[in-house]
Design an enzyme around this catalytic site. Structure first.
Site, PDB file in Angstrom:
ATOM      1  N   HIS A   3       1.016  -1.166   0.138  1.00 15.91           N
ATOM      2  CA  HIS A   3      -0.101   0.053   0.013  1.00 15.91           C
ATOM      3  C   HIS A   3       0.793   1.244   0.244  1.00 15.91           C
ATOM      4  O   HIS A   3       0.639   2.160  -0.922  1.00 15.91           O
ATOM      5  CB  HIS A   3      -1.084  -0.050   1.362  1.00 15.91           C
ATOM      6  CG  HIS A   3      -1.844   1.058   1.306  1.00 15.91           C
ATOM      7  ND1 HIS A   3      -2.973   1.273   1.159  1.00 15.91           N
ATOM      8  CD2 HIS A   3      -1.361   2.391   1.980  1.00 15.91           C
ATOM      9  CE1 HIS A   3      -3.443   2.526   1.460  1.00 15.91           C
ATOM     10  NE2 HIS A   3      -2.687   3.077   2.046  1.00 15.91           N
ATOM     11  N   GLU A   4       2.032   1.234   0.833  1.00 16.57           N
ATOM     12  CA  GLU A   4       2.609   2.460   0.880  1.00 16.57           C
ATOM     13  C   GLU A   4       3.767   2.643  -0.339  1.00 16.57           C
ATOM     14  O   GLU A   4       3.645   3.742  -0.628  1.00 16.57           O
ATOM     15  CB  GLU A   4       3.488   2.405   2.087  1.00 16.57           C
ATOM     16  CG  GLU A   4       2.985   2.398   3.505  1.00 16.57           C
ATOM     17  CD  GLU A   4       2.046   3.321   3.698  1.00 16.57           C
ATOM     18  OE1 GLU A   4       2.022   4.594   3.087  1.00 16.57           O
ATOM     19  OE2 GLU A   4       0.883   3.300   4.434  1.00 16.57           O
TER      20      GLU A   4
ATOM     21  N   HIS B 267       1.532   4.387  -2.719  1.00 19.17           N
ATOM     22  CA  HIS B 267       1.370   5.940  -2.769  1.00 19.17           C
ATOM     23  C   HIS B 267       2.781   6.496  -3.004  1.00 19.17           C
ATOM     24  O   HIS B 267       2.542   7.510  -3.845  1.00 19.17           O
ATOM     25  CB  HIS B 267       1.610   6.295  -1.167  1.00 19.17           C
ATOM     26  CG  HIS B 267       0.220   6.076  -0.466  1.00 19.17           C
ATOM     27  ND1 HIS B 267      -1.021   6.809  -0.981  1.00 19.17           N
ATOM     28  CD2 HIS B 267      -0.057   5.644   0.691  1.00 19.17           C
ATOM     29  CE1 HIS B 267      -1.858   6.427  -0.109  1.00 19.17           C
ATOM     30  NE2 HIS B 267      -1.385   5.960   0.935  1.00 19.17           N
TER      31      HIS B 267
ATOM     32  N   HIS C 233      -5.739   7.625  -2.095  1.00 24.84           N
ATOM     33  CA  HIS C 233      -6.677   6.493  -1.649  1.00 24.84           C
ATOM     34  C   HIS C 233      -7.730   6.284  -2.631  1.00 24.84           C
ATOM     35  O   HIS C 233      -8.289   7.424  -3.016  1.00 24.84           O
ATOM     36  CB  HIS C 233      -7.026   6.913  -0.170  1.00 24.84           C
ATOM     37  CG  HIS C 233      -5.993   6.634   0.739  1.00 24.84           C
ATOM     38  ND1 HIS C 233      -5.593   7.525   1.766  1.00 24.84           N
ATOM     39  CD2 HIS C 233      -5.190   5.661   0.875  1.00 24.84           C
ATOM     40  CE1 HIS C 233      -4.832   7.376   2.585  1.00 24.84           C
ATOM     41  NE2 HIS C 233      -4.263   6.063   1.945  1.00 24.84           N
TER      42      HIS C 233
ATOM     43  N   TYR D 155      -9.832   2.431   1.695  1.00 20.06           N
ATOM     44  CA  TYR D 155     -10.224   2.601   3.233  1.00 20.06           C
ATOM     45  C   TYR D 155     -11.386   1.860   3.605  1.00 20.06           C
ATOM     46  O   TYR D 155     -12.400   1.618   2.768  1.00 20.06           O
ATOM     47  CB  TYR D 155     -10.229   4.021   3.641  1.00 20.06           C
ATOM     48  CG  TYR D 155      -8.705   4.457   4.326  1.00 20.06           C
ATOM     49  CD1 TYR D 155      -7.608   3.848   3.859  1.00 20.06           C
ATOM     50  CD2 TYR D 155      -8.786   5.439   5.234  1.00 20.06           C
ATOM     51  CE1 TYR D 155      -6.441   4.193   4.373  1.00 20.06           C
ATOM     52  CE2 TYR D 155      -7.676   5.981   5.593  1.00 20.06           C
ATOM     53  CZ  TYR D 155      -6.454   5.408   5.301  1.00 20.06           C
ATOM     54  OH  TYR D 155      -5.239   5.612   5.897  1.00 20.06           O
TER      55      TYR D 155
END
Ligand SMILES: [Zn+2]
Length: 335
Positions: A176-177, A180, A186, A237
């Site tokens: 996930h990071e 980014h 998101h 999320y």
């Protein structure tokens, strides 16, 4: 939220293919112990609310904003002629791409459980057009470093950019990071997200409402690289993120809650990423768009006569030299 010790420990349990319904178990937070102050700042020419903590500016829980691009006063545009206002903004950044689909990286020698970093990199390489190369002397690179939570900048910001990982951050959180760092926002912040989800603002922790705006509303640059919101995205999320009262903050249009995952990129993630970073045929070399600049030399860049010095740009004004940055199609004062 993942601010208590208990939920941090629960983070360890999620590196499996099981679907998890409670978002607070697996969504990423830059700092898990303390909530920072909510501050109004200017970034890329827009006013926005961010969380300030130990000198970091944190946006949506785990997104770091480069401190030298954040200002407490309205940023003045140095040169407005070529200013481009992005038309659509959403799930991925349109600027800050890594040239040649290549992300250079280094890992802090003391980082715990480096395997999760290698596994996450392997996952990205085997599913997308992105390549990861261990840094030798490149100036733009991702640095995996110990932190009190999981966090990252969005897109290539120039220079060294940290991805912080606490012990609790899993391989899935690392994927996930990295998402980014290559430029993904998101998933719930897409401009068309209201067609797919309802935000229950009454259930959001006080002061956290800014985390539920779209990128268009926050003035961030971006575009949509897939046609619809993907509940299976590793960037999505959960229904209970930032809940004040245990009630869902995000629900489907029919009012139901949903599961999210942090095991793998979804097929829609892969589609979107590969349209952001189209593949190159083997054997062809793509020329880097970023030229090499020499410190102490003057250049005309994007129509402005600027001095390069220690990796930054300076512009001479009647008040003397000012640091300037080129953001979203316009030169702006950095401070
Ligand atoms: Zn995130």
């Amino acid at each position: 939220m993942a601010c208590s010790k208990d939920s941090v420990e629960e983070l360890d349990l999620i590196d499996s293919s099981t679907q998890i319904t409670e978002a607070e178990d697996i969504t990423e937070m830059a700092h898990t112990e303390v909530n920072g102050n909510i501050t109004e700042v200017f970034f890329a020419g827009s006013k926005m609310l961010v969380e300030q903590h130990n000198g970091d500016y944190i946006y949506e829980g785990d997104i770091l904003l480069p401190p030298d691009m954040v200002s407490h006063e309205e940023v003045k545009v140095v040169f407005e002629k070529n200013e481009i206002v992005p038309e659509t903004k959403s799930v991925g950044r349109t600027s800050g791409r890594w040239p040649n689909n290549t992300v250079y990286y280094a890992i802090e020698s003391g980082l715990d459980n480096k395997t999760r970093v290698y596994d996450a990199i392997k996952h990205w390489e085997s599913n997308t057009n992105i390549k990861f190369v261990e840094r030798t002397s490149q100036s733009n690179y991702v640095y995996f470093v110990t932190g009190s939570g999981c966090s990252s900048y969005v897109g290539m910001i120039g220079g060294r950019q940290n991805i912080t990982l606490s012990t609790a951050c899993s391989t899935g959180n690392t994927i996930h990071e990295i998402g980014h760092a290559i430029g993904l926002w998101h998933e719930q912040s897409r401009v068309d997200r209201d067609n797919h989800i309802t935000i229950n603002f009454q259930n959001i922790q006080s002061g956290r409402e800014h985390n539920f705006k779209t990128y268009e509303e926050n003035g961030m640059d971006g575009d949509e690289f897939t046609t619809h919101l993907d509940f299976g995205s590793i960037m999505m999320y959960g229904s209970y993120s930032f809940s004040a009262n245990g009630q869902p903050t995000i629900v489907k249009k029919d009012g139901s809650t949903y599961s999210i995952q942090r095991s793998a990129l979804s097929s829609e993630d892969v589609k979107g990423i590969n349209s952001m970073y189209p593949g190159t045929s083997p054997g062809t070399t793509v020329t880097t768009t970023e030229p090499e600049y020499i410190d102490g030399e003057y250049y005309t860049v994007h129509g402005l006569y600027v001095l390069r010095y220690y990796g930054q740009w300076y512009y001479y004004t009647r008040y003397g030299w000012r640091t300037v940055i080129y953001v979203d199609g316009a030169w702006r004062y950095a401070y």
